[in-house]
Write a protein that holds these residues in place. Structure first.
Motif, mmCIF file in Angstrom:
data_model
loop_
_atom_site.group_PDB
_atom_site.id
_atom_site.type_symbol
_atom_site.label_atom_id
_atom_site.label_comp_id
_atom_site.label_asym_id
_atom_site.label_seq_id
_atom_site.Cartn_x
_atom_site.Cartn_y
_atom_site.Cartn_z
ATOM 1 N N ARG A 352 0.975 -1.319 0.034
ATOM 2 C CA ARG A 352 -0.022 0.163 0.111
ATOM 3 C C ARG A 352 0.838 1.352 -0.034
ATOM 4 O O ARG A 352 0.548 2.302 -0.652
ATOM 5 C CB ARG A 352 -0.786 -0.014 1.198
ATOM 6 C CG ARG A 352 -1.939 0.980 1.161
ATOM 7 C CD ARG A 352 -2.852 1.175 2.607
ATOM 8 N NE ARG A 352 -3.878 2.170 2.457
ATOM 9 C CZ ARG A 352 -3.538 3.679 2.494
ATOM 10 N NH1 ARG A 352 -2.613 3.790 2.715
ATOM 11 N NH2 ARG A 352 -4.579 4.413 2.330
ATOM 12 N N SER A 367 -6.832 5.523 7.099
ATOM 13 C CA SER A 367 -6.768 5.184 5.714
ATOM 14 C C SER A 367 -7.181 3.944 5.410
ATOM 15 O O SER A 367 -7.561 3.374 4.195
ATOM 16 C CB SER A 367 -5.677 5.868 5.034
ATOM 17 O OG SER A 367 -4.679 5.065 5.519
ATOM 18 N N ALA A 368 -6.540 3.020 6.101
ATOM 19 C CA ALA A 368 -6.683 1.339 5.889
ATOM 20 C C ALA A 368 -7.105 0.733 7.215
ATOM 21 O O ALA A 368 -6.476 0.027 7.691
ATOM 22 C CB ALA A 368 -5.471 0.838 5.243
ATOM 23 N N GLU A 446 -1.180 6.935 -3.451
ATOM 24 C CA GLU A 446 -1.356 5.886 -4.382
ATOM 25 C C GLU A 446 -0.823 6.002 -5.617
ATOM 26 O O GLU A 446 -0.740 7.267 -6.063
ATOM 27 C CB GLU A 446 -3.148 5.721 -4.446
ATOM 28 C CG GLU A 446 -3.646 4.787 -5.426
ATOM 29 C CD GLU A 446 -5.201 4.650 -5.475
ATOM 30 O OE1 GLU A 446 -5.719 3.611 -6.005
ATOM 31 O OE2 GLU A 446 -5.781 5.598 -5.077
ATOM 32 N N THR A 495 2.011 0.664 -6.116
ATOM 33 C CA THR A 495 1.407 0.975 -4.912
ATOM 34 C C THR A 495 -0.231 1.278 -5.140
ATOM 35 O O THR A 495 -0.479 2.012 -5.868
ATOM 36 C CB THR A 495 1.879 1.635 -3.820
ATOM 37 O OG1 THR A 495 1.960 2.965 -4.313
ATOM 38 C CG2 THR A 495 3.312 1.201 -3.430
ATOM 39 N N THR A 496 -1.132 0.893 -4.183
ATOM 40 C CA THR A 496 -2.280 1.187 -4.348
ATOM 41 C C THR A 496 -3.078 0.989 -3.071
ATOM 42 O O THR A 496 -2.786 0.406 -2.140
ATOM 43 C CB THR A 496 -3.031 0.189 -5.416
ATOM 44 O OG1 THR A 496 -4.670 0.640 -5.529
ATOM 45 C CG2 THR A 496 -2.760 -1.229 -4.985
ATOM 46 N N LYS A 497 -4.274 1.794 -3.202
ATOM 47 C CA LYS A 497 -5.016 1.725 -1.636
ATOM 48 C C LYS A 497 -5.886 0.444 -1.818
ATOM 49 O O LYS A 497 -6.516 0.359 -0.849
ATOM 50 C CB LYS A 497 -5.738 3.222 -1.407
ATOM 51 C CG LYS A 497 -4.831 4.380 -1.354
ATOM 52 C CD LYS A 497 -5.770 5.548 -1.090
ATOM 53 C CE LYS A 497 -4.800 6.868 -0.663
ATOM 54 N NZ LYS A 497 -5.536 8.194 -0.825
ATOM 55 N N ARG A 498 -6.136 0.056 -3.004
ATOM 56 C CA ARG A 498 -7.100 -1.067 -2.871
ATOM 57 C C ARG A 498 -6.423 -2.221 -3.194
ATOM 58 O O ARG A 498 -5.626 -2.597 -4.220
ATOM 59 C CB ARG A 498 -7.959 -0.756 -4.243
ATOM 60 C CG ARG A 498 -9.062 -2.133 -4.418
ATOM 61 C CD ARG A 498 -10.104 -1.467 -5.488
ATOM 62 N NE ARG A 498 -11.004 -2.752 -5.697
ATOM 63 C CZ ARG A 498 -12.152 -2.608 -6.360
ATOM 64 N NH1 ARG A 498 -12.299 -1.244 -7.129
ATOM 65 N NH2 ARG A 498 -13.269 -3.423 -6.584
ATOM 66 N N LEU A 499 -6.224 -3.126 -2.136
ATOM 67 C CA LEU A 499 -5.162 -4.005 -1.931
ATOM 68 C C LEU A 499 -5.844 -5.385 -2.810
ATOM 69 O O LEU A 499 -7.044 -5.501 -2.773
ATOM 70 C CB LEU A 499 -4.817 -4.473 -0.627
ATOM 71 C CG LEU A 499 -4.161 -3.404 0.122
ATOM 72 C CD1 LEU A 499 -3.939 -3.564 1.645
ATOM 73 C CD2 LEU A 499 -2.650 -3.131 -0.384
ATOM 74 N N PRO A 500 -5.098 -6.254 -3.479
ATOM 75 C CA PRO A 500 -5.585 -7.313 -4.147
ATOM 76 C C PRO A 500 -6.442 -8.305 -3.106
ATOM 77 O O PRO A 500 -5.822 -8.589 -1.958
ATOM 78 C CB PRO A 500 -4.416 -8.011 -4.459
ATOM 79 C CG PRO A 500 -3.238 -7.109 -4.659
ATOM 80 C CD PRO A 500 -3.536 -6.143 -3.469
ATOM 81 N N TRP A 501 -7.641 -8.783 -3.587
ATOM 82 C CA TRP A 501 -8.303 -9.391 -2.463
ATOM 83 C C TRP A 501 -8.025 -10.620 -2.114
ATOM 84 O O TRP A 501 -8.016 -11.041 -0.841
ATOM 85 C CB TRP A 501 -9.961 -9.697 -3.014
ATOM 86 C CG TRP A 501 -9.971 -10.219 -4.509
ATOM 87 C CD1 TRP A 501 -9.983 -10.101 -5.614
ATOM 88 C CD2 TRP A 501 -10.166 -11.859 -4.202
ATOM 89 N NE1 TRP A 501 -10.068 -11.162 -6.354
ATOM 90 C CE2 TRP A 501 -10.163 -12.379 -5.608
ATOM 91 C CE3 TRP A 501 -10.027 -12.922 -3.248
ATOM 92 C CZ2 TRP A 501 -10.286 -13.551 -5.730
ATOM 93 C CZ3 TRP A 501 -10.477 -14.322 -3.475
ATOM 94 C CH2 TRP A 501 -10.205 -14.333 -4.746
ATOM 95 N N LEU A 504 -5.617 -10.080 1.085
ATOM 96 C CA LEU A 504 -6.457 -9.783 2.156
ATOM 97 C C LEU A 504 -7.245 -11.016 2.744
ATOM 98 O O LEU A 504 -7.414 -10.950 3.954
ATOM 99 C CB LEU A 504 -7.660 -8.568 1.673
ATOM 100 C CG LEU A 504 -7.084 -7.145 1.496
ATOM 101 C CD1 LEU A 504 -8.029 -6.257 1.078
ATOM 102 C CD2 LEU A 504 -6.643 -6.565 2.915
#
Length: 548
Positions: A352, A367-368, A446, A495-501, A504
């Motif tokens: 992230r 933020s996360a 991001e 990098t991204t705020k939407r992490l790969p599912w 997670l």
């Protein structure tokens, strides 16, 4: 049921051969069979654990050759539990790695190199847990270590090669020492089979037994990262990709602890080096946690806490009582899961924000929030906050120390309490810096592009520039387009705020597994007490192997 014992070793090896034959083709199919075989190993491990609990140790002599000629594999309560926990963890880490590989858009090398090496690692771990003699214990270590060499240096970045070189040298030294110990054991006893050694070593002189015990303990202490033989670990593990670091931290050191537990109870009951083990346990706890206090990088913090908490397990082995060994087994299972989970969370943070340097992180709780929860639960579990499983294991060990009543035992009880408090302080420090406070000025957002060494657009091959390039997690700024190493292969990622599912999902499942130990705390401690009684009795194991 005995016929199932070799399958946790054979299945990953057979599938590895199939995957190497297929090559980089049929990637979806290859991902499917990797998950399928790891799931099958988990199911087999659960079946073996249940069978060992109900019917006693299971053994098989491959090729129907009796000891000491044949290869003997044994699944008792301890081996069944270790197989089950390790299989669950390796399956979750593999799901995590699939998510990371797909997010990095690497469709070739993970399938062609990472996945086969990972399955070989799983086979080596299973072989170590099931080995019924010193030679096959050595073989299991070597299978595991050969795969780990590949995984640790995958991508070929300079940082990983340097760290891998240290790991290789230390591992080769311990392997040579292990071979010498095996040769000396055979010279003394005429066999390397555990069940036969359990009887024959009792007839050896005290000096010979002490020498063999010291050599084997040294080998296993190196592999388990017991202080003062742990200096290699903090510089080796943090440089690897997140899934590799997670499975290394969770499993590889515990294989060394398992080997110590197996040999000390079966081959050297009433061991003469108990005081030395207690000193090593105390030093590991104190030095490791003080090292963690001094760190500012999340991965290095976790590496030092790993060394520290190995001391709890050695504490239980050194006391050599039913309660202490039961507590050590609980703590091994707990620590495999929790330490793996924390390193997976570190990978999420790096994915992230492009770094795991605490001085450059902040505001993640806001933020996360999901990442914050995924960190907070295992962090409190590691610190031993009641009623979590870390508390159950520590209370069992400390109660065993109090019951022992010796001076070293009381010192270990005090050291355990202090280490637990300092672990809580370290986890609170990480929480405050990375999650609770506001993000520091200049923190990257991001879309930061992370590239591997030598892959920067327009790179002219200048060596000095490459040496000055920042590395993900190094603590230096990571601007867009910087030369860093963060992906599975050190390749460029974003990098991204939407992490790969899948990353997670795997991390969340690992957190849930750690909480499951708390929910099943009563049955777990009952099982480990039975396993400890079986280890100390020795007779069930010997009769299962030798048939008398």
């Amino acid at each position: 049921m005995n016929a199932l014992v070799p399958l946790p070793v054979l299945l990953p090896l057979c599938v590895t051969g199939l995957k190497l034959a297929i090559g980089p083709r049929l990637q979806r199919f290859q991902r499917f069979i990797s998950l399928a075989v790891l799931g099958a190993v988990l199911v087999l491990s659960v079946l073996l654990m249940i069978a060992a609990d109900r019917h006693g140790p299971l053994s098989v002599h491959l090729g129907d050759f009796a000891p000491p000629i044949g290869i003997t594999l044994v699944a008792d309560r301890l081996a069944g539990l270790m197989l089950t926990v390790s299989s669950a963890v390796t399956l979750l880490v593999h799901v995590y790695s699939l998510g990371q590989g797909m997010a990095d858009r690497d469709d070739q090398t993970p399938v062609g190199v990472f996945h086969p090496a990972y399955l070989i690692l799983v086979a080596g771990v299973s072989c170590t847990f099931l080995a019924g003699d010193l030679v096959n214990l050595y073989v299991g270590f070597e299978i595991m270590l050969v795969a780990s060499f590949v995984l640790l240096t995958i991508g070929g970045t300079a940082t990983r090669i340097r760290a891998g070189s240290t790991y290789v040298i230390i591992s080769l030294f311990s392997s040579v020492l292990f071979l010498v110990a095996i040769a000396m054991t055979y010279a003394f006893a005429g066999t390397v089979n555990f069940a036969q050694l359990a009887g024959r070593l009792q007839e050896a002189s005290d000096g010979a037994r002490t020498l063999l015990e010291a050599m084997l303990l040294t080998v296993f202490a190196i592999k388990a990262a017991v202080f003062p033989l742990a200096a290699w670990l903090p510089d080796s593990y943090p440089t690897a990709p997140a899934p590799v670091t997670a499975v290394f931290a969770g499993l590889l050191t515990k294989v060394g602890v398992y080997s110590m537990l197996r040999t000390q109870t079966l081959l050297f009951p009433g061991h003469r080096l108990g005081d030395l083990l207690m000193l090593a346990a105390l030093a590991s706890m104190v030095v490791g946690i003080l090292g963690a206090v001094a760190q500012t990088d999340l991965k290095r913090v976790l590496s030092f806490t790993l060394i520290s908490h190995i001391g709890y397990m050695v504490f239980g082995i050194a006391l050599a009582g039913r309660g202490s060994i039961s507590g050590a087994i609980v703590y091994v299972a707990h620590h495999i899961t929790v330490q793996t989970t924390l390193f997976l969370v570190a990978g999420l943070v790096e994915r992230r924000d492009g770094t795991t340097e605490l001085t450059r992180l902040g505001g993640l709780a806001k933020s996360a929030p999901l990442v914050a929860v995924l960190f907070f639960v295992p962090a409190m579990n590691l610190a031993g906050i009641p009623p979590l499983s870390g508390f159950i294991g520590k209370v069992g060990l400390m109660r065993a120390g109090i019951d022992n009543g010796g001076g070293w035992a009381w010192a270990l009880v005090a050291g355990s309490a202090a280490t637990s408090l300092l672990t809580l302080y370290v986890m609170a420090k990480v929480w405050n810096l990375a999650f609770w406070r506001d993000a520091p000025p200049g923190a990257e957002g991001e879309g930061v592009v992370l590239e591997s060494a030598g892959d920067e657009p327009g790179d002219d091959g200048d060596d000095e520039e490459d040496e000055e390039a920042p590395v993900a997690g190094s603590g230096r700024p990571v601007p867009a387009g910087a030369v860093v190493s963060a992906g599975l292969l050190g390749q460029s990622i974003t990098t991204t705020k939407r992490l790969p599912w899948p990353m997670l999902l795997a991390t969340g499942a690992a957190v849930a597994l750690g909480l499951l130990y708390t929910v099943l705390g009563g049955p777990l401690t009952t099982f480990t007490e039975a396993a400890a009684a079986e280890l100390l009795a020795r007779t069930p194991y010997i009769e299962a192997v030798l048939g008398r």
